[in-house]
Enzyme design. Structure first.
Site, PDB file in Angstrom:
ATOM      1  N   TRP A 155      37.981  14.494  45.110  1.00 27.43           N
ATOM      2  CA  TRP A 155      37.944  14.428  43.657  1.00 27.43           C
ATOM      3  C   TRP A 155      38.875  13.364  43.073  1.00 27.43           C
ATOM      4  CZ3 TRP A 155      42.891  15.069  42.263  1.00 27.43           C
ATOM      5  CH2 TRP A 155      43.710  15.889  43.052  1.00 27.43           C
ATOM      6  N   ASN A 156      39.841  12.877  43.850  1.00 25.09           N
ATOM      7  CA  ASN A 156      40.827  11.979  43.241  1.00 25.09           C
ATOM      8  C   ASN A 156      40.291  10.569  43.009  1.00 25.09           C
ATOM      9  OD1 ASN A 156      40.816  11.629  46.049  1.00 25.09           O
ATOM     10  ND2 ASN A 156      42.964  11.011  46.120  1.00 25.09           N
ATOM     11  N   LYS A 179      28.050  15.147  49.924  1.00 23.71           N
ATOM     12  CA  LYS A 179      28.535  16.268  49.125  1.00 23.71           C
ATOM     13  C   LYS A 179      29.783  15.832  48.366  1.00 23.71           C
ATOM     14  CE  LYS A 179      30.893  20.493  48.645  1.00 23.71           C
ATOM     15  NZ  LYS A 179      31.353  20.098  47.296  1.00 23.71           N
ATOM     16  N   PRO A 180      29.691  15.723  47.033  1.00 22.37           N
ATOM     17  CA  PRO A 180      30.884  15.372  46.252  1.00 22.37           C
ATOM     18  C   PRO A 180      31.758  16.597  46.006  1.00 22.37           C
ATOM     19  CG  PRO A 180      29.010  15.636  44.787  1.00 22.37           C
ATOM     20  CD  PRO A 180      28.501  15.884  46.190  1.00 22.37           C
ATOM     21  N   ALA A 181      33.009  16.359  45.672  1.00 25.91           N
ATOM     22  CA  ALA A 181      33.909  17.456  45.331  1.00 25.91           C
ATOM     23  C   ALA A 181      33.386  18.206  44.117  1.00 25.91           C
ATOM     24  CB  ALA A 181      35.307  16.921  45.047  1.00 25.91           C
ATOM     25  N   GLY A 233      39.854  13.912  52.693  1.00 26.35           N
ATOM     26  CA  GLY A 233      40.415  15.134  52.137  1.00 26.35           C
ATOM     27  C   GLY A 233      41.622  15.582  52.925  1.00 26.35           C
ATOM     28  N   SER A 234      41.902  16.857  52.875  1.00 24.36           N
ATOM     29  CA  SER A 234      43.108  17.388  53.502  1.00 24.36           C
ATOM     30  C   SER A 234      42.987  17.408  55.015  1.00 24.36           C
ATOM     31  CB  SER A 234      43.391  18.802  52.992  1.00 24.36           C
ATOM     32  OG  SER A 234      42.459  19.717  53.540  1.00 24.36           O
ATOM     33  N   GLU A 255      39.630  10.481  56.888  1.00 23.51           N
ATOM     34  CA  GLU A 255      40.767   9.943  56.147  1.00 23.51           C
ATOM     35  C   GLU A 255      41.451  11.135  55.511  1.00 23.51           C
ATOM     36  OE1 GLU A 255      42.947   9.063  53.108  1.00 23.51           O
ATOM     37  OE2 GLU A 255      41.130   8.226  52.227  1.00 23.51           O
ATOM     38  N   LEU A 256      42.606  11.509  56.085  1.00 19.51           N
ATOM     39  CA  LEU A 256      43.210  12.798  55.771  1.00 19.51           C
ATOM     40  C   LEU A 256      44.528  12.625  55.002  1.00 19.51           C
ATOM     41  CD1 LEU A 256      42.379  14.436  59.222  1.00 19.51           C
ATOM     42  CD2 LEU A 256      40.997  14.409  57.135  1.00 19.51           C
ATOM     43  N   CYS A 289      46.297   9.602  48.222  1.00 14.57           N
ATOM     44  CA  CYS A 289      46.693   9.880  49.605  1.00 14.57           C
ATOM     45  C   CYS A 289      47.723   8.888  50.128  1.00 14.57           C
ATOM     46  CB  CYS A 289      45.465   9.892  50.515  1.00 14.57           C
ATOM     47  SG  CYS A 289      44.502   8.364  50.439  1.00 14.57           S
ATOM     48  N   GLU A 386      52.895  16.883  51.848  1.00 17.32           N
ATOM     49  CA  GLU A 386      52.260  15.943  50.939  1.00 17.32           C
ATOM     50  C   GLU A 386      52.318  16.538  49.535  1.00 17.32           C
ATOM     51  OE1 GLU A 386      48.273  13.180  50.707  1.00 17.32           O
ATOM     52  OE2 GLU A 386      48.096  15.177  51.627  1.00 17.32           O
ATOM     53  N   GLU A 463      37.920   2.534  57.147  1.00 18.54           N
ATOM     54  CA  GLU A 463      36.940   2.297  56.094  1.00 18.54           C
ATOM     55  C   GLU A 463      37.255   0.968  55.418  1.00 18.54           C
ATOM     56  OE1 GLU A 463      35.420   6.672  54.733  1.00 18.54           O
ATOM     57  OE2 GLU A 463      37.157   5.878  53.670  1.00 18.54           O
TER      58      GLU A 463
END
Length: 486
Positions: A155-156, A179-181, A233-234, A255-256, A289, A386, A463
């Protein structure tokens, strides 16, 4: 609200059609600045996702068979449409996510840059002819599209994270289910609308929104049709998805989480270091992130650095992102604010000092005041967490070795930053830091041309850049024999 009302889409996009959830249910997308409902979006689940996967499978042969030039032309039209509707896309993002319109416009341009980059880079997927050990054969290496891919975006950065995943996939001939947030589906659906207008064929890009990520994620990870999953995401969710992908041996890029240090040595340009650290820490209200998560300052310049840092933060103005006077908008949700508030309270109880902020804002439940913490120690819980909010913890170090040790003392390894005017130190520290990306005298390190990604528990894969294509390509070897027969 929008110049083009058709960009406000509230249904899923499957096989080139806008369709509601099977149940007819919808979930609300709230504006975090004032709590108003922006829209109610189709609440999809596993069945809709499986149909989207089937649509992507049907679309794959034709899309993969098209020449790179044809796919490139379609992506370039998508890129042009994104820029043409930049203001509307920014407004949607501000309404559903909270960031200022200026930041949102910047993200739209950033997201568009990936579409343009991969429209070009997708035309440069090269193979090889290998030296042969025998004269009667030739050895060829081809690089071919992975196939049907899946993406789960955060979502960010609801615009740029979609294009950074979808553009390389589509450029090399893959199809995608995304799938979007749940917090920010409107940006993804608007991008799908523009992709449709650009001529992306039915089934090539599918967007399935849903409030509960579990059934959608399970459908994506369990399907043998899906050959690759990309997730931002997380770390906790990333690990879960990796476990779920194991049964079908999917390729995955992750990408965490991050715990980025900013190391400021005593020979650094202090003003430059302050500007960089402030910009990195408070961008998108700290919900980034690669945001500065720990500010490590040489003890000889600590007081001067903190004084200038506080002065810079003092110029911030919280508010609704649509207000031109606002420098920083709300956090994405009240839950996010509660997490940050709890972390700050625990850290202050452990002995840290909130020299700026340290509490919720009176503007509303999704606002948290920009915060600066001093007297932070490495044994405090915040040091390894984080933060994902507008909180800057400042620590001190004595020498180069201690700075490296403190910076590397984390399970994360996404981004790190170093400020020094000593070239030898810059190289030594940059090479010693256990991070996938290191900015030296710079925190604005992101662009479409760089390989974005981390090491350790910050993820796998890259990416953007030419390396971003590799995530969507398989390497195939062909041995052509019998070439000496008459």
């Amino acid at each position: 609200m929008l110049k083009d009302d058709n960009l406000l889409r509230v249904s899923s996009y499957i096989d080139g059609q806008w369709v509601d959830a099977d149940s007819g249910d919808r979930f609300a997308v709230d504006n975090p600045a004032d709590g108003t409902i922006v829209a109610k979006v189709a609440d999809c689940g596993g069945d809709e996702t499986r149909r989207a996967i089937e649509a992507a499978e049907r679309a794959l042969p034709d899309w993969r068979a098209r020449s790179p030039q044809v796919r490139s032309a379609i992506l370039k039209r998508w890129h042009a449409l994104i820029l043409e509707h930049r203001d509307d896309l920014a407004m949607l993002m501000t309404l559903e996510q909270g960031k200022t319109l200026a930041e949102a416009r910047g993200e739209v341009a950033y997201g568009a840059s990936f579409v343009e980059w991969f429209a070009e880079e997708g035309r440069r997927v090269y193979g090889d002819v290998l030296p042969t050990p025998k004269s009667d054969r030739r050895l060829l290496v081809l690089r071919q599209a992975v196939g049907v891919t899946a993406a789960i975006t955060p979502w960010n950065f609801p615009n740029a994270m979609l294009t950074r995943k979808a553009a390389p996939a589509l450029a090399v001939g893959c199809t995608m289910v995304l799938k979007p947030a749940a917090e920010t589906p409107l940006s993804a659906l608007a991008l799908a609308e523009l992709a449709h207008r650009a001529g992306v064929p039915a089934g090539v890009l599918n967007v399935v929104p849903g409030l509960d990520p579990a059934p959608i994620g399970e459908a994506l990870t369990s399907s043998p049709i899906v050959r690759k999953l990309t997730f931002t995401g997380s770390t906790a969710v990333g690990k879960l998805l990796l476990r779920q992908c194991a049964d079908t041996v999917k390729r995955a890029s992750m990408e965490l989480g991050g715990n980025a240090p900013v190391i400021v040595f005593d020979d650094a340009d202090l003003d430059r270091a302050v500007r960089g650290a402030v910009a990195s820490k408070y961008r998108n209200s700290g919900q980034v992130c690669i945001s500065a998560n720990r500010v490590l300052v040489h003890k000889a310049i600590h007081d001067a650095f903190v004084a200038r840092f506080i002065e810079a933060v003092g110029g911030f103005r919280l508010g609704d992102g649509r207000d031109a006077a606002t420098t920083h908008g709300p956090m994405v949700s009240e839950r996010a604010v509660s997490k940050v508030d709890d972390l700050v309270r625990r850290t202050v109880a452990e002995g840290a000092t909130a020299v700026v902020g340290g509490e919720r804002s009176e503007l509303g439940p999704c606002f948290y005041g920009p915060t600066v913490l001093t007297d932070v120690q490495p044994n405090m819980g915040l040091f390894r967490e984080e933060i994902f909010g507008p909180v800057a913890p400042v620590l001190t170090f004595s020498d180069e070795a201690e700075a490296i040790r403190l910076a590397n003392d984390t399970r994360y390894g996404l981004a790190a930053y170093v400020y020094t005017n000593h070239m030898g130190r810059a190289m030594r520290v940059g090479e010693a830091l256990e991070y996938g990306m290191v900015g030296i005298n710079e925190t604005g390190i992101s662009s479409e041309v760089i390989p974005f990604g981390g090491v350790k528990e910050s993820g796998i894969g890259r990416e953007g850049s030419k390396y971003g294509l590799d995530e969507y390509l398989e390497t195939k070897y062909l041995c052509l024999g019998g070439l000496d027969a008459g």
